[in-house]
Write a protein that holds these residues in place. Structure first.
Motif, PDB file in Angstrom:
ATOM      1  N   ASN A   1       0.815  -1.071  -0.011  1.00 12.64           N
ATOM      2  CA  ASN A   1       0.083   0.124  -0.123  1.00 12.64           C
ATOM      3  C   ASN A   1       0.806   1.214   0.156  1.00 12.64           C
ATOM      4  O   ASN A   1       2.076   1.354  -0.071  1.00 12.64           O
ATOM      5  CB  ASN A   1      -1.039  -0.032   1.243  1.00 12.64           C
ATOM      6  N   PHE A   2       0.201   2.268   0.002  1.00 11.22           N
ATOM      7  CA  PHE A   2       0.943   3.542  -0.273  1.00 11.22           C
ATOM      8  C   PHE A   2       1.819   3.836   0.881  1.00 11.22           C
ATOM      9  O   PHE A   2       3.022   4.314   0.855  1.00 11.22           O
ATOM     10  CB  PHE A   2      -0.155   4.823  -0.582  1.00 11.22           C
ATOM     11  N   ARG A   3       1.293   3.688   2.139  1.00  8.70           N
ATOM     12  CA  ARG A   3       2.145   3.894   3.284  1.00  8.70           C
ATOM     13  C   ARG A   3       3.440   2.999   3.360  1.00  8.70           C
ATOM     14  O   ARG A   3       4.474   3.408   3.735  1.00  8.70           O
ATOM     15  CB  ARG A   3       1.268   3.466   4.528  1.00  8.70           C
ATOM     16  N   GLY A   4       3.378   1.734   2.895  1.00 11.51           N
ATOM     17  CA  GLY A   4       4.372   0.693   3.059  1.00 11.51           C
ATOM     18  C   GLY A   4       5.049   1.374   1.855  1.00 11.51           C
ATOM     19  O   GLY A   4       6.646   1.240   2.230  1.00 11.51           O
ATOM     20  N   MET A   5       4.942   1.593   0.816  1.00  8.22           N
ATOM     21  CA  MET A   5       5.823   2.306  -0.425  1.00  8.22           C
ATOM     22  C   MET A   5       6.455   3.524   0.173  1.00  8.22           C
ATOM     23  O   MET A   5       7.645   3.560  -0.111  1.00  8.22           O
ATOM     24  CB  MET A   5       4.731   2.754  -1.659  1.00  8.22           C
ATOM     25  N   MET A   6       5.997   4.423   0.880  1.00  8.14           N
ATOM     26  CA  MET A   6       6.681   5.467   1.555  1.00  8.14           C
ATOM     27  C   MET A   6       7.664   5.315   2.372  1.00  8.14           C
ATOM     28  O   MET A   6       8.733   5.899   2.479  1.00  8.14           O
ATOM     29  CB  MET A   6       5.425   6.563   2.079  1.00  8.14           C
ATOM     30  N   VAL A   7       7.283   4.190   3.209  1.00 11.75           N
ATOM     31  CA  VAL A   7       8.468   3.761   4.272  1.00 11.75           C
ATOM     32  C   VAL A   7       9.663   3.204   3.405  1.00 11.75           C
ATOM     33  O   VAL A   7      10.796   3.378   3.673  1.00 11.75           O
ATOM     34  CB  VAL A   7       7.859   2.641   4.966  1.00 11.75           C
ATOM     35  N   SER A   8       9.404   2.516   2.305  1.00  9.18           N
ATOM     36  CA  SER A   8      10.315   1.874   1.621  1.00  9.18           C
ATOM     37  C   SER A   8      11.148   2.953   0.704  1.00  9.18           C
ATOM     38  O   SER A   8      12.572   2.673   0.805  1.00  9.18           O
ATOM     39  CB  SER A   8       9.917   0.851   0.343  1.00  9.18           C
ATOM     40  N   LEU A   9      10.550   3.926   0.407  1.00  9.31           N
ATOM     41  CA  LEU A   9      11.196   4.928  -0.445  1.00  9.31           C
ATOM     42  C   LEU A   9      12.208   5.787   0.486  1.00  9.31           C
ATOM     43  O   LEU A   9      13.222   6.223   0.252  1.00  9.31           O
ATOM     44  CB  LEU A   9      10.168   5.948  -1.081  1.00  9.31           C
ATOM     45  N   LYS A  10      11.564   6.072   1.710  1.00  6.66           N
ATOM     46  CA  LYS A  10      12.346   6.442   2.813  1.00  6.66           C
ATOM     47  C   LYS A  10      13.717   5.915   3.120  1.00  6.66           C
ATOM     48  O   LYS A  10      14.666   6.522   3.284  1.00  6.66           O
ATOM     49  CB  LYS A  10      11.452   6.708   4.113  1.00  6.66           C
TER      50      LYS A  10
ATOM     51  N   THR B   1      -0.505  -1.240   8.539  1.00  9.55           N
ATOM     52  CA  THR B   1       0.565  -2.246   8.066  1.00  9.55           C
ATOM     53  C   THR B   1       0.189  -2.289   6.587  1.00  9.55           C
ATOM     54  O   THR B   1      -0.548  -1.880   6.090  1.00  9.55           O
ATOM     55  CB  THR B   1       0.742  -3.578   8.952  1.00  9.55           C
ATOM     56  N   SER B   2       1.023  -3.465   5.974  1.00 11.02           N
ATOM     57  CA  SER B   2       1.042  -3.818   4.702  1.00 11.02           C
ATOM     58  C   SER B   2       1.472  -5.145   4.364  1.00 11.02           C
ATOM     59  O   SER B   2       2.344  -5.631   5.008  1.00 11.02           O
ATOM     60  CB  SER B   2       1.786  -2.834   3.619  1.00 11.02           C
ATOM     61  N   LYS B   3       0.918  -5.876   3.601  1.00  4.62           N
ATOM     62  CA  LYS B   3       1.302  -7.258   3.182  1.00  4.62           C
ATOM     63  C   LYS B   3       2.678  -6.688   2.553  1.00  4.62           C
ATOM     64  O   LYS B   3       2.949  -5.884   1.974  1.00  4.62           O
ATOM     65  CB  LYS B   3       0.508  -7.780   2.250  1.00  4.62           C
ATOM     66  N   PRO B   4       3.600  -7.803   2.713  1.00  6.23           N
ATOM     67  CA  PRO B   4       3.657  -9.236   3.197  1.00  6.23           C
ATOM     68  C   PRO B   4       3.594  -9.466   4.645  1.00  6.23           C
ATOM     69  O   PRO B   4       3.400 -10.478   5.136  1.00  6.23           O
ATOM     70  CB  PRO B   4       5.178  -9.690   2.993  1.00  6.23           C
ATOM     71  N   ASP B   5       3.202  -8.469   5.548  1.00  2.00           N
ATOM     72  CA  ASP B   5       2.804  -8.678   6.941  1.00  2.00           C
ATOM     73  C   ASP B   5       1.564  -9.709   6.923  1.00  2.00           C
ATOM     74  O   ASP B   5       0.668  -9.296   6.309  1.00  2.00           O
ATOM     75  CB  ASP B   5       2.623  -7.452   7.482  1.00  2.00           C
ATOM     76  N   PRO B   6       1.478 -10.730   7.753  1.00  2.00           N
ATOM     77  CA  PRO B   6       0.344 -11.490   7.560  1.00  2.00           C
ATOM     78  C   PRO B   6      -0.713 -10.873   8.512  1.00  2.00           C
ATOM     79  O   PRO B   6      -2.054 -11.704   8.646  1.00  2.00           O
ATOM     80  CB  PRO B   6       0.660 -12.905   8.192  1.00  2.00           C
ATOM     81  N   ALA B   7      -0.562  -9.711   9.310  1.00  2.00           N
ATOM     82  CA  ALA B   7      -1.656  -9.380  10.308  1.00  2.00           C
ATOM     83  C   ALA B   7      -3.061  -9.269   9.577  1.00  2.00           C
ATOM     84  O   ALA B   7      -3.972  -9.544  10.591  1.00  2.00           O
ATOM     85  CB  ALA B   7      -1.061  -8.056  10.736  1.00  2.00           C
TER      86      ALA B   7
END
Length: 246
Positions: free
Chosen positions: A57-66, A158-164
């Protein structure tokens, strides 16, 4: 004897609806705005972002870019961009979204049969997922309380791949992993379902033909027990799982 399957858990983006390309166009605009504000010269197109971050998701993407570009972002700024992205993506989806080819026929058959509980389990924001399935008329197959979002439905986003989100969905539905089957199109989604111990059908029909074979291997390596190219194969894949053949 294989356990009885009672529940089907569908990813949304590029599994039920052809949303990823539209969504990543909007994401690229915002990602480039963030990079420019940090004096970072790199820029992304929608397809480049999709290739690098599909399934997040966008949140996960922003964390990855950071992490990739080693810059700081305060929580308030992140939340501002998450909200902005949601609005821009939903506007694009409402204008142009289409269902994945063949999926509506399978959903119609599943509803008519009445054998399974149907649920959506997505990384995307709940408002976006609901707008997506409503736009293409799939909301009639999924009760509102059976649509789950890793970005919205959990106490901590959170975002996948987290299974939460899969674990949360099963808890709410009162189901065990043994009685569930998931359908996923991305490595991160398939990994999340696998980590939740759910048998998973991989779907490659939303990829370009030249990438389909590569994605078949990616999804298999991520834990999918069977992979389909077309929704017409879904019933056969499910039969194999129920018979304990995979």
């Amino acid at each position: 004897m294989a356990p009885r399957i009672t529940t089907l858990l569908f990813d949304c983006d590029n599994t039920l609806v052809l949303s990823e390309e539209l969504a990543f166009e909007a994401c690229a605009e915002l990602a480039n705005e963030i990079l420019a504000s940090r004096n970072i010269s790199d820029r992304y197109t929608g397809p480049q972002l999709l290739n690098e971050f599909v399934g997040q998701n966008f949140r996960g993407m922003m964390v990855s870019l950071k992490s990739k570009y080693n810059y700081e972002m305060e929580q308030d700024e992140l939340e501002k961009y998450v909200s902005k992205e949601e609005d821009q993506v939903i506007a694009k989806l409402k204008a142009e979204l289409r269902p994945c080819e063949g999926v509506d026929r399978e959903l119609e058959k599943l509803e008519a049969h009445g054998k399974y509980h149907l649920s959506v389990v997505s990384s995307s924001a709940l408002r976006r997922v609901q707008a997506s399935i409503e736009k293409v008329g799939q909301d009639k197959y999924f009760k509102g309380e059976h649509v789950f979002s890793a970005a919205t439905s959990l106490p901590k986003p959170t975002s996948k791949p987290d299974p939460a989100i899969y674990l949360h969905a099963m808890k709410v539905l009162g189901k065990t992993a043994d009685e569930c089957v998931a359908v996923e199109d991305s490595k991160s989604g398939a990994t999340a379902a696998f980590r939740a111990n759910i048998k998973t059908i991989g779907y490659t029909g939303s990829y370009e033909p030249e990438k389909e074979e590569q994605m078949r291997k990616v999804l298999t390596d991520a834990g999918c027990c069977v992979v389909m190219k077309d929704w017409t194969e879904f019933e056969g894949c499910l039969d194999k799982i129920e018979a304990g053949e995979v």
